[in-house]
Scaffold this motif. Sequence first.
Motif, PDB file in Angstrom:
ATOM      1  N   ILE A 117     -18.755   1.096  -2.878  1.00  0.00           N
ATOM      2  CA  ILE A 117     -20.209   1.793  -3.292  1.00  0.00           C
ATOM      3  C   ILE A 117     -21.083   2.171  -2.509  1.00  0.00           C
ATOM      4  N   MET A 118     -21.184   1.413  -1.303  1.00  0.00           N
ATOM      5  CA  MET A 118     -22.187   1.676  -0.236  1.00  0.00           C
ATOM      6  C   MET A 118     -21.667   2.920   0.555  1.00  0.00           C
ATOM      7  N   ALA A 119     -20.425   3.254   0.361  1.00  0.00           N
ATOM      8  CA  ALA A 119     -19.887   4.517   1.092  1.00  0.00           C
ATOM      9  C   ALA A 119     -19.893   5.650   0.139  1.00  0.00           C
ATOM     10  N   SER A 120     -20.351   5.688  -0.969  1.00  0.00           N
ATOM     11  CA  SER A 120     -20.592   6.740  -2.045  1.00  0.00           C
ATOM     12  C   SER A 120     -21.783   7.472  -1.718  1.00  0.00           C
ATOM     13  N   ARG A 121     -21.660   8.845  -2.030  1.00  0.00           N
ATOM     14  CA  ARG A 121     -22.848   9.684  -2.011  1.00  0.00           C
ATOM     15  C   ARG A 121     -23.940   9.235  -2.884  1.00  0.00           C
ATOM     16  N   THR A 122     -23.679   8.486  -4.064  1.00  0.00           N
ATOM     17  CA  THR A 122     -24.725   8.044  -4.792  1.00  0.00           C
ATOM     18  C   THR A 122     -25.429   7.020  -4.174  1.00  0.00           C
ATOM     19  N   TYR A 123     -24.962   6.070  -3.687  1.00  0.00           N
ATOM     20  CA  TYR A 123     -25.874   4.912  -2.879  1.00  0.00           C
ATOM     21  C   TYR A 123     -26.514   5.667  -1.828  1.00  0.00           C
ATOM     22  N   GLN A 124     -26.007   6.637  -1.161  1.00  0.00           N
ATOM     23  CA  GLN A 124     -26.749   6.926  -0.009  1.00  0.00           C
ATOM     24  C   GLN A 124     -27.988   8.308  -0.346  1.00  0.00           C
ATOM     25  N   LEU A 125     -28.081   8.596  -1.414  1.00  0.00           N
ATOM     26  CA  LEU A 125     -28.987   9.492  -1.717  1.00  0.00           C
ATOM     27  C   LEU A 125     -30.848   8.852  -1.466  1.00  0.00           C
ATOM     28  N   ALA A 126     -31.510   9.673  -1.195  1.00  0.00           N
ATOM     29  CA  ALA A 126     -32.779   9.595  -0.772  1.00  0.00           C
ATOM     30  C   ALA A 126     -33.305   9.107  -2.250  1.00  0.00           C
ATOM     31  N   ALA A 127     -34.615   8.589  -1.716  1.00  0.00           N
ATOM     32  CA  ALA A 127     -35.353   7.969  -2.952  1.00  0.00           C
ATOM     33  C   ALA A 127     -36.377   9.100  -3.443  1.00  0.00           C
ATOM     34  N   ASP A 128     -36.709  10.224  -2.673  1.00  0.00           N
ATOM     35  CA  ASP A 128     -37.349  11.346  -2.953  1.00  0.00           C
ATOM     36  C   ASP A 128     -36.948  12.095  -4.113  1.00  0.00           C
ATOM     37  N   PRO A 129     -37.439  12.409  -5.094  1.00  0.00           N
ATOM     38  CA  PRO A 129     -36.773  13.186  -6.217  1.00  0.00           C
ATOM     39  C   PRO A 129     -37.275  14.545  -6.126  1.00  0.00           C
ATOM     40  N   ASN A 130     -36.585  15.429  -6.820  1.00  0.00           N
ATOM     41  CA  ASN A 130     -36.915  17.041  -6.697  1.00  0.00           C
ATOM     42  C   ASN A 130     -37.361  17.480  -8.129  1.00  0.00           C
ATOM     43  N   GLU A 131     -37.618  18.615  -8.456  1.00  0.00           N
ATOM     44  CA  GLU A 131     -37.882  19.091  -9.717  1.00  0.00           C
ATOM     45  C   GLU A 131     -36.853  18.956 -10.786  1.00  0.00           C
ATOM     46  N   THR A 132     -35.611  18.926 -10.454  1.00  0.00           N
ATOM     47  CA  THR A 132     -34.634  18.505 -11.357  1.00  0.00           C
ATOM     48  C   THR A 132     -34.427  17.305 -11.598  1.00  0.00           C
ATOM     49  N   ASN A 133     -34.823  16.349 -10.952  1.00  0.00           N
ATOM     50  CA  ASN A 133     -34.301  14.625 -11.410  1.00  0.00           C
ATOM     51  C   ASN A 133     -35.568  14.011 -11.374  1.00  0.00           C
ATOM     52  N   ARG A 134     -36.917  14.536 -11.426  1.00  0.00           N
ATOM     53  CA  ARG A 134     -38.232  13.706 -11.082  1.00  0.00           C
ATOM     54  C   ARG A 134     -38.096  12.640 -12.201  1.00  0.00           C
ATOM     55  N   ASP A 135     -37.788  13.029 -13.655  1.00  0.00           N
ATOM     56  CA  ASP A 135     -37.811  12.026 -14.645  1.00  0.00           C
ATOM     57  C   ASP A 135     -36.581  11.252 -14.828  1.00  0.00           C
ATOM     58  N   ASP A 136     -35.410  11.294 -14.139  1.00  0.00           N
ATOM     59  CA  ASP A 136     -34.493  10.833 -14.358  1.00  0.00           C
ATOM     60  C   ASP A 136     -34.376   9.170 -13.950  1.00  0.00           C
ATOM     61  N   GLU A 137     -34.202   8.391 -14.775  1.00  0.00           N
ATOM     62  CA  GLU A 137     -34.193   6.942 -14.554  1.00  0.00           C
ATOM     63  C   GLU A 137     -32.728   6.135 -15.052  1.00  0.00           C
ATOM     64  N   SER A 138     -31.749   7.019 -15.085  1.00  0.00           N
ATOM     65  CA  SER A 138     -30.452   6.295 -15.724  1.00  0.00           C
ATOM     66  C   SER A 138     -29.218   6.802 -15.059  1.00  0.00           C
ATOM     67  N   ASN A 139     -29.400   8.165 -14.334  1.00  0.00           N
ATOM     68  CA  ASN A 139     -28.159   9.022 -13.945  1.00  0.00           C
ATOM     69  C   ASN A 139     -27.944   8.807 -12.598  1.00  0.00           C
ATOM     70  N   PHE A 140     -28.704   8.105 -11.854  1.00  0.00           N
ATOM     71  CA  PHE A 140     -28.504   7.729 -10.408  1.00  0.00           C
ATOM     72  C   PHE A 140     -28.478   9.088  -9.583  1.00  0.00           C
ATOM     73  N   SER A 141     -29.478   9.957  -9.768  1.00  0.00           N
ATOM     74  CA  SER A 141     -29.512  11.194  -9.262  1.00  0.00           C
ATOM     75  C   SER A 141     -30.378  11.186  -7.900  1.00  0.00           C
ATOM     76  N   HIS A 142     -31.211   9.974  -7.635  1.00  0.00           N
ATOM     77  CA  HIS A 142     -31.895   9.597  -6.724  1.00  0.00           C
ATOM     78  C   HIS A 142     -32.088   8.149  -6.416  1.00  0.00           C
ATOM     79  N   ALA A 143     -32.213   7.752  -5.395  1.00  0.00           N
ATOM     80  CA  ALA A 143     -32.306   6.046  -5.163  1.00  0.00           C
ATOM     81  C   ALA A 143     -33.544   5.517  -5.927  1.00  0.00           C
TER      82      ALA A 143
END
Length: 272
Positions: A131-157
């Motif tokens: 899990i820790m070696a995955s891209r999902t785990y290593q994503l930054a916490a700063d959202p962008n315009e496409t995932n700002r409201d995402d809370e369930s799809n792990f598009s940002h930390a």
Amino acid sequence: MLENNRRDKNDSHEFDGEQLVLIGEGKEVEHPGTGKSVKPRFLSTPHSPLSTPHSDDRLLNVADWLTSPNNRRFAEAQVNRIWFHLLGRGIVDPIDDFRATNPPSNPAVLVALTDDFIAHRFDVQHLIRTIMASRTYQLAADPNETNRDDESNFSHAIVRRLSAEQLADSFSQVLGAKLNFSGYPANTRAAQLAGVRTFRRRESDPASGDQLLTMFGKPPRLQACECERSDEPTLAQTFQVVSGPILNELLARGTNRLRDWLGSKLDSDQLI
């Protein structure tokens, strides 16, 4: 048979949380209608524990069934729980709510990790590394315009605060002064505790460490459910961090890191 190791022998409603489980030999549950013995069976299987290799010890029978590669629910629950602790939200959320009407947010990820977990014989360290070696785990916490409201799809930390144990151990580490926990030896870290002891008015007051852990949501672990822990912020927590008695106690001790620095001959630049 359960033995309640309560401290107050006069309170029949007290539950200490420590139980001694004894296997009653030669006793079976009787059907209330027919009066016949009802042999125990595993969930969702016609096989009885009595026909398994450990028929003399039913706890071993249950353990074998629970951790069997054919019992995917155990592996799924473990994968989901580890994912939750690493990323702040389970693939199935809430993490203890596995049911058809609460599907995983990403079924393919849960299936892949479960298969890998089973293939590696339930190796938790391997699962954590994966899990820790995955891209999902290593994503930054700063959202962008496409995932700002995402809370369930792990598009940002997910930004999370420290847990009660992490906060207590951080105070001790930074100040060089250990918190005290009732019933535990000195220098015990908060992360080593299973749960917080419950206290009554007629008993001695809880130690400073117990008070801090309780205030920040660490439960006594009387339930096998993550929902027992509270991560909700409170005004009392704010006051405690700003000028609370527990933090002041650590600062006022005769030996702590600040007093050592003040007693040294180092100037401010060297200390910083």
